[in-house]
Design an enzyme around this catalytic site. Sequence first.
Site, mmCIF file in Angstrom:
data_model
loop_
_atom_site.group_PDB
_atom_site.id
_atom_site.type_symbol
_atom_site.label_atom_id
_atom_site.label_comp_id
_atom_site.label_asym_id
_atom_site.label_seq_id
_atom_site.Cartn_x
_atom_site.Cartn_y
_atom_site.Cartn_z
ATOM 1 N N GLY A 1 0.249 141.135 -67.307
ATOM 2 C CA GLY A 1 -0.800 141.514 -65.913
ATOM 3 C C GLY A 1 -1.026 140.206 -65.636
ATOM 4 C CG LEU A 2 -2.015 139.866 -61.524
ATOM 5 C CD1 LEU A 2 -2.733 140.288 -60.236
ATOM 6 C CD2 LEU A 2 -1.155 138.729 -61.061
ATOM 7 C CB SER A 3 -4.605 134.866 -64.652
ATOM 8 O OG SER A 3 -5.654 133.886 -65.116
ATOM 9 N N GLY A 4 -6.697 137.150 -65.639
ATOM 10 C CA GLY A 4 -7.937 137.826 -65.360
ATOM 11 C C GLY A 4 -7.980 139.350 -65.513
ATOM 12 N N GLY B 1 -7.394 140.928 -68.193
ATOM 13 C CA GLY B 1 -8.057 141.470 -69.218
ATOM 14 C C GLY B 1 -7.197 141.394 -70.640
ATOM 15 C CE LYS B 2 -1.925 138.493 -69.353
ATOM 16 N NZ LYS B 2 -2.814 138.053 -68.360
ATOM 17 C CB SER B 3 -7.147 136.888 -73.572
ATOM 18 O OG SER B 3 -6.214 136.129 -73.188
ATOM 19 C CB SER C 1 5.300 138.236 -69.672
ATOM 20 O OG SER C 1 4.544 139.251 -69.779
#
Lengths: 318, 318
Positions: free
Chosen positions: B154-157, B159-161, B228
């Site tokens: 998914g995009l930066s921001g 919420g992945k991390s 990715s």
Amino acid sequence: MTEGDIIVPSNSRPEFADQFEAKIYWLSKEDLLPGRVYILEAVGGKSEATISKLKYRLEKDGQHQIATNTLSDQQYGVSNISLAGAILYDPYSMCNAMGHFNLLDKFSGEVVAEGEIHHGLRRANNVHWQRLDIDKQSRANIKHQVPKIIWLTGLSGAGKSSIANLIEKKLIAKTRHSYLLDGDNVRHGLNKDLGFTDADRVENIRRIAETAKLMLDAGLIVITSFISPFRAEREMARNLFDKGEFIEVFVEASLEVCEKRDPKGLYKKARAGEIKNFTGIDSPYQPPEHPELVIDTVTLTLEQAADKIIGYLEAISG
Amino acid sequence: MTEGDIIVPSNSRPEFADQFEAKIYWLSKEDLLPGRVYILEAVGGKSEATISKLKYRLEKDGQHQIATNTLSDQQYGVSNISLAGAILYDPYSMCNAMGHFNLLDKFSGEVVAEGEIHHGLRRANNVHWQRLDIDKQSRANIKHQVPKIIWLTGLSGAGKSSIANLIEKKLIAKTRHSYLLDGDNVRHGLNKDLGFTDADRVENIRRIAETAKLMLDAGLIVITSFISPFRAEREMARNLFDKGEFIEVFVEASLEVCEKRDPKGLYKKARAGEIKNFTGIDSPYQPPEHPELVIDTVTLTLEQAADKIIGYLEAISG
């Protein structure tokens, strides 16, 4: 003001960076090896440094950017450099003094290169360490063990793989959580883009050491089984870990013994010239100077060798 | 003889290889990306193939070997190619028909390059898979769990991390043995030689996928948290694993939402031109077409998102 302070106009303060692009003039008889740790000295600081990416070699006319894996004595190139700690710098084009550096061999102190900083790689400043709630300790705790790296080094045919397999078997029997990194699972996957030149061997070991570090962080006991012929890269691997985590095991057998065993028929092919850059034949092996353990596979059985290593592991893990 | 059989003099039989050096003539508007999976078609066989190492580009005069990370339309280069399975071949210099191949885009079937085989990389034949006594199953057994890859994209921001951290925390609380691979522990170590160009992003994801595979083999539940952005590399990652092992999770939030959140201030810098090749701004993001899970972080809390993913994991692990 004290000696060593730097005076700059207030509108052009030098910057901090731990990664930059630089032009390099190589000065050593021994070729440059990307991934190897050198010492960088500049007005603005001193740090361990690696050539993280050799971009190209410059021909004498300075016009052509020639593809290369290395630089030889008296050659110019452009590369990315990655430091262990940030230094203060200016681009060489803005300030010759603040943009100039020397690279030194880590062991001999010999100056191996001079360099000029082109610019910092600012993206480096945009990759932050994030504080994680779960750490090495908590992962190791639920596994009821102390994570370690058992780093086997030695000639092809010395017995590394057989011993490594036996260690893992015995650790699993003790319900230890371990993993064996060796040529089989690494050369066909993670490092399948690498060959067997000196430069590729250095990068091979660098990636293995970094992968082992991730696995140690995951709480595992990691066994690595690679020739790992160069002292500098074994040292680099050791320095990735905390004191006591890295156990260097020299699996010792003379070239004559290994060549007589020749389990994979590789020495025969190397002698026939069918394999180039073969350790012990036309590529050097630098024996460890202060390994945690020496295993002599001429006098010890494989079983005894594995038991000796596990005994050491348990003794230091308390 | 049947159709497709090849007749050769008995003293010059073609050879089998799954790695070779080749000259390539690039024919696609989209640049070549080392590490990406293409389809190779030759008289002697068909296989998935990657450019494992782009050695240099050839200038029109054919004299200069120019350093490069990619080839563009109508450019010539020399590279190492690595195949999923061996094909029968002759060097192009010995036999034009047996030494010629086409490379095809895996999805569109478009011919992206023509090639001429220089020679096989024989060393490939000297790296053998060794049968190990301890395997994925036995390592997973002592951990009492089914190893899996939870691949967040998914995009930066988006919420992945945050979600990844929460998943690991919850898994550890359940005494599951997990590990979180993310930009922090990978960009500062294993992949510190890589930047953010398309070519470097492909290699970044390739190494992460291969490392995740080693960790799955070690019996761990691996969570990966990387943008990715390219479908082809997520597909490549998926194909490294057995059916059911790879769980692709699309962490979805629109560019507008992510840009408004901007937790690290990166979108602001990207809009100001201070960061180049930033996904969503001047570098594309290709959303998954058939992910195992879609997590909408606008409607779900982080807690709900993590619970949904763990619920799925437990349902398929039995």
